[in-house]
Design a protein around this motif. Sequence first.
Motif, PDB file in Angstrom:
ATOM      1  N   ALA A 109      -5.085 -13.010   1.903  1.00 35.49           N
ATOM      2  CA  ALA A 109      -5.617 -13.445   2.491  1.00 35.49           C
ATOM      3  C   ALA A 109      -6.417 -12.668   1.153  1.00 35.49           C
ATOM      4  O   ALA A 109      -7.844 -11.623   1.934  1.00 35.49           O
ATOM      5  CB  ALA A 109      -5.463 -12.278   3.858  1.00 35.49           C
ATOM      6  N   GLY A 110      -6.631 -12.441   0.296  1.00 38.39           N
ATOM      7  CA  GLY A 110      -7.374 -11.266  -0.629  1.00 38.39           C
ATOM      8  C   GLY A 110      -6.763  -9.605  -0.623  1.00 38.39           C
ATOM      9  O   GLY A 110      -7.832  -9.159  -1.638  1.00 38.39           O
ATOM     10  N   LEU A 111      -5.387  -9.346  -0.146  1.00 33.93           N
ATOM     11  CA  LEU A 111      -5.808  -8.238  -0.469  1.00 33.93           C
ATOM     12  C   LEU A 111      -4.777  -7.720  -1.926  1.00 33.93           C
ATOM     13  O   LEU A 111      -3.336  -8.626  -1.887  1.00 33.93           O
ATOM     14  CB  LEU A 111      -4.285  -7.658   1.060  1.00 33.93           C
ATOM     15  N   ALA A 112      -4.551  -6.308  -2.149  1.00 33.16           N
ATOM     16  CA  ALA A 112      -3.734  -5.987  -3.817  1.00 33.16           C
ATOM     17  C   ALA A 112      -2.374  -5.863  -2.742  1.00 33.16           C
ATOM     18  O   ALA A 112      -2.930  -4.877  -1.964  1.00 33.16           O
ATOM     19  CB  ALA A 112      -4.510  -5.337  -3.659  1.00 33.16           C
ATOM     20  N   VAL A 113      -1.832  -5.677  -3.699  1.00 27.65           N
ATOM     21  CA  VAL A 113      -0.117  -5.241  -2.483  1.00 27.65           C
ATOM     22  C   VAL A 113       0.857  -4.742  -3.605  1.00 27.65           C
ATOM     23  O   VAL A 113       0.821  -4.988  -4.670  1.00 27.65           O
ATOM     24  CB  VAL A 113       0.705  -6.705  -2.233  1.00 27.65           C
ATOM     25  N   VAL A 114       1.103  -3.047  -3.413  1.00 31.24           N
ATOM     26  CA  VAL A 114       1.912  -2.642  -4.027  1.00 31.24           C
ATOM     27  C   VAL A 114       3.654  -2.882  -3.285  1.00 31.24           C
ATOM     28  O   VAL A 114       3.147  -2.272  -1.916  1.00 31.24           O
ATOM     29  CB  VAL A 114       1.345  -1.084  -4.331  1.00 31.24           C
TER      30      VAL A 114
END
Length: 154
Positions: A126-131
């Motif tokens: 969905a275009g989100l960065a994830v940590v």
Amino acid sequence: MSAHRNDPAVIRDLLHTPATWAVVGLGANPDRTAYAVSLWLQRELGLRLVPVHPSAAKVHGRQGYATLADIPDGTVVKVVDCFVNSQRVGQVVDEAIAERERLGIEALWLQLGVVDEDAAARAEAAGLAVVMDTCPKIEYPRIQPGDGANAVTD
């Protein structure tokens, strides 16, 4: 599907850019990890907080909301910080994806011990960065400007 890998440049950008973080699982209980870590984010990093908890309690002087969907229009939330267990985080991730455009969400931070590879993949798609599976208080001393991560920090 390969296992999610945290990008040091993303971590550095998130921890060195003034922004608003919605902290899901942040209630008024000072004995909870979310309470202490969010207070550190506010005091030490100067981040603005939006507590998100079913109680909708006011925490650290900030009005709380029961869900991300309850956060008022016009509020820009860069990061959704997830202090919920791994079995529940997928629901939070899906809500963040649904609220992404309205709130301006750019990233999800799944706290230490919170792992959901499928949810991380959905968020990234969905275009989100994830940590995932780490804590800002652990990462902050490791990720400093000049560490070679090549993040843009303004």
